[in-house]
Design a protein around this motif. Sequence first.
Motif, mmCIF file in Angstrom:
data_model
loop_
_atom_site.group_PDB
_atom_site.id
_atom_site.type_symbol
_atom_site.label_atom_id
_atom_site.label_comp_id
_atom_site.label_asym_id
_atom_site.label_seq_id
_atom_site.Cartn_x
_atom_site.Cartn_y
_atom_site.Cartn_z
ATOM 1 N N ASP A 337 0.834 -1.192 -0.107
ATOM 2 C CA ASP A 337 -0.001 0.066 -0.049
ATOM 3 C C ASP A 337 0.899 1.244 0.040
ATOM 4 N N GLU A 338 0.526 2.226 -0.789
ATOM 5 C CA GLU A 338 1.153 3.390 -0.881
ATOM 6 C C GLU A 338 2.281 3.217 -1.382
ATOM 7 N N ALA A 339 2.640 2.162 -2.350
ATOM 8 C CA ALA A 339 3.916 2.173 -2.674
ATOM 9 C C ALA A 339 4.658 3.252 -3.422
ATOM 10 N N TYR A 340 4.069 4.361 -3.958
ATOM 11 C CA TYR A 340 4.758 5.371 -4.395
ATOM 12 C C TYR A 340 5.669 6.164 -3.153
ATOM 13 N N SER A 341 5.377 5.730 -1.810
ATOM 14 C CA SER A 341 6.325 6.302 -0.940
ATOM 15 C C SER A 341 7.786 5.849 -0.949
ATOM 16 N N LEU A 342 7.998 4.532 -1.560
ATOM 17 C CA LEU A 342 9.286 4.328 -1.806
ATOM 18 C C LEU A 342 10.116 5.009 -2.697
ATOM 19 N N THR A 343 9.582 5.761 -3.481
ATOM 20 C CA THR A 343 10.363 6.557 -4.483
ATOM 21 C C THR A 343 10.179 8.272 -4.466
ATOM 22 N N SER A 344 9.054 8.333 -3.666
ATOM 23 C CA SER A 344 8.511 9.924 -3.713
ATOM 24 C C SER A 344 9.482 10.964 -2.953
ATOM 25 N N ARG A 345 10.646 10.374 -2.048
ATOM 26 C CA ARG A 345 11.356 11.176 -1.552
ATOM 27 C C ARG A 345 12.587 12.092 -2.106
ATOM 28 N N GLY A 346 12.999 11.369 -3.394
ATOM 29 C CA GLY A 346 13.601 12.047 -4.367
ATOM 30 C C GLY A 346 15.202 12.210 -3.938
ATOM 31 N N MET A 381 0.868 6.977 -8.031
ATOM 32 C CA MET A 381 1.380 5.642 -8.569
ATOM 33 C C MET A 381 1.946 5.740 -10.162
ATOM 34 N N ARG A 382 1.346 6.761 -10.830
ATOM 35 C CA ARG A 382 2.067 7.140 -12.427
ATOM 36 C C ARG A 382 3.441 7.323 -12.192
ATOM 37 N N GLU A 383 3.722 8.372 -11.283
ATOM 38 C CA GLU A 383 5.157 8.556 -10.908
ATOM 39 C C GLU A 383 6.114 7.347 -10.501
ATOM 40 N N PHE A 384 5.339 6.514 -9.582
ATOM 41 C CA PHE A 384 5.908 5.629 -9.211
ATOM 42 C C PHE A 384 6.376 4.670 -10.409
ATOM 43 N N LEU A 385 5.732 4.229 -11.222
ATOM 44 C CA LEU A 385 5.901 3.743 -12.313
ATOM 45 C C LEU A 385 7.137 3.995 -13.232
ATOM 46 N N LYS A 386 7.412 5.419 -13.254
ATOM 47 C CA LYS A 386 8.470 5.797 -13.960
ATOM 48 C C LYS A 386 9.653 6.001 -13.317
ATOM 49 N N ALA A 387 9.763 5.705 -11.794
ATOM 50 C CA ALA A 387 10.879 5.930 -11.085
ATOM 51 C C ALA A 387 12.139 4.852 -11.269
ATOM 52 N N ASN A 388 11.693 3.670 -11.715
ATOM 53 C CA ASN A 388 12.669 2.481 -11.937
ATOM 54 C C ASN A 388 12.009 1.872 -13.419
ATOM 55 N N PRO A 389 13.100 1.767 -14.278
ATOM 56 C CA PRO A 389 13.034 1.106 -15.602
ATOM 57 C C PRO A 389 12.358 -0.132 -15.505
ATOM 58 N N SER A 393 7.917 -2.228 -16.532
ATOM 59 C CA SER A 393 7.827 -3.411 -17.470
ATOM 60 C C SER A 393 7.381 -4.738 -16.684
ATOM 61 N N ARG A 394 7.311 -4.711 -15.542
ATOM 62 C CA ARG A 394 6.794 -5.910 -14.558
ATOM 63 C C ARG A 394 5.406 -5.660 -14.268
ATOM 64 N N PHE A 395 5.074 -4.353 -14.100
ATOM 65 C CA PHE A 395 3.601 -4.165 -13.725
ATOM 66 C C PHE A 395 2.955 -3.452 -14.922
ATOM 67 N N SER A 396 2.419 -4.551 -15.851
ATOM 68 C CA SER A 396 1.897 -4.006 -16.938
ATOM 69 C C SER A 396 0.314 -3.815 -16.944
ATOM 70 N N LYS A 397 -0.279 -4.226 -15.860
ATOM 71 C CA LYS A 397 -1.645 -4.471 -15.621
ATOM 72 C C LYS A 397 -2.037 -3.162 -14.417
#
Length: 496
Positions: A337-346, A381-389, A393-397
């Motif tokens: 949950d709130e997976a974006y918090s793994l990348t949002s700190r920049g 979550m859109r930003e999260f998906l862009k954070a790591n190449p 590719s692994r979360f296509s759905k």
Amino acid sequence: MSSDFRKRNNFFKRGRLAFEAGQFEKAIHAFNKVIEWDPKDANAFTFRGLAQRELRNFEAALNDLKQVVDINPNYRVGFLNLGCVQRDFGKIDEAINSFNKAEENDPENPLVFQNRATAHIASDEWDSALADCDTALALAPEGAAAYAILAHAQFGTGDSQLAIKTIGRSLELDPEEAEAYRVRGIVHCAQDNLEDGIADFIKARELNPNVQLDYLDKPEALLDRLLEKLSKLIGLDRVKEEVRSLINLVKVRRLRRSANLPAVPLSLHMVFTGNPGTGKTTIARLISLIYHVLGVLSKGHLVEVDRAGLVAGYVGQTALKVHEVLTKAHGGVLFIDEAYSLTSRGDAKDFGLEAIDTLIKGMEDKRSNLVIIVAGYPEKMREFLKANPGIKSRFSKVILFDDYNAGELMAIFEKMCRDHYYQLNEDAKKTTLQAFKALAPEEMGLYGNGRGVRNYFELTITSQANRLGNMKNVSEDQLVKILAEDLPSEDFWVHE
């Protein structure tokens, strides 16, 4: 001692050793040799019959165990063993007859009574089953299996609460009693708690590979129940269609494999986007069970984490923490949950990025028996998906969870009332619906959707309790009735 007799003894010993080692085919071969030398050897027929039973060759087992009682009607466990196989083969009346004869031969054997109880359960003779369990426990008060069978009989008489308590006693005596887990699974599923029920069935099968489990052995029936639960969820029409589409993909993929056709690689990892309280965790839990029933996941359990469950405060600890979570989730679904918090700190030094790298590697290492679902607000979550190449590719759905409308919020509130045995009078219904209609569409997500309704419900029953608490005599009708005056004030949503 003759040479033939020594050979016979050697083959019998080999058969016993193979039987005890679980090498049942080898045991059968050895006992075949013994029976060739002595066609009247009741012991050889017994062990060969029991080995056939372990291999689920019930007809062969029946033939051998019938030979035992024909050779020696007074053989101590002859009719007991025969009755067990007759029961397993669905010949319940014959099984009870054999158990009756076993009681004549061995009236102090608790196994006779507890096994006869299972035959009575199979024919819904609950009182007879209870009586046999009582006798078994009188003869062996520490019998864990007898307590588990007693619990099944108690459940059959309609006392689920007592059954769960009795199962607890069985597991106190033996934490690895497969029958206790099987019966508890039956109770859980009857209470529509499919998640715990399936977990108990899986545990029972791990402890005893031959335990009979209708839900695991007939997965189509369990899938129907899970799809029924899905369809009964309020709202979520778009999500339901997406889930049904996923199920069809998995089914067709399995059919293609059965037909020796190439299966297209399919990523089952998903992104759930939507505001809080829109049912993301509920759907993740259903998907984990559905994937288990379809044979995708070995356990079908759900492990929920957020950033705190994955990220540590020191160098090197985050990877270890993620590995522990992945190991715990193996065989099921990991819901972040709130997976974006793994990348949002920049911050390049942020350990959240290390957690993502470790997750990506773990997804590859455990890809055949692990599904990961990441969830959060749509934009984040859109930003999260862009954070790591490697993420995109692994979360296509991606599945979008819409906010509930006023009618759906009202349905959720009414369901909460029904589930807890409360009734709304007409004024309360009108006032509640007006309160939900007063919310602008953008406010639905702001106030938590289903979570906001739960808070609204809790304040309502607190207000009702305060009203009734000042009364001297309270009727049952008053205890269940919700009045308009019990509802939260109009500024509830503002304070939320």
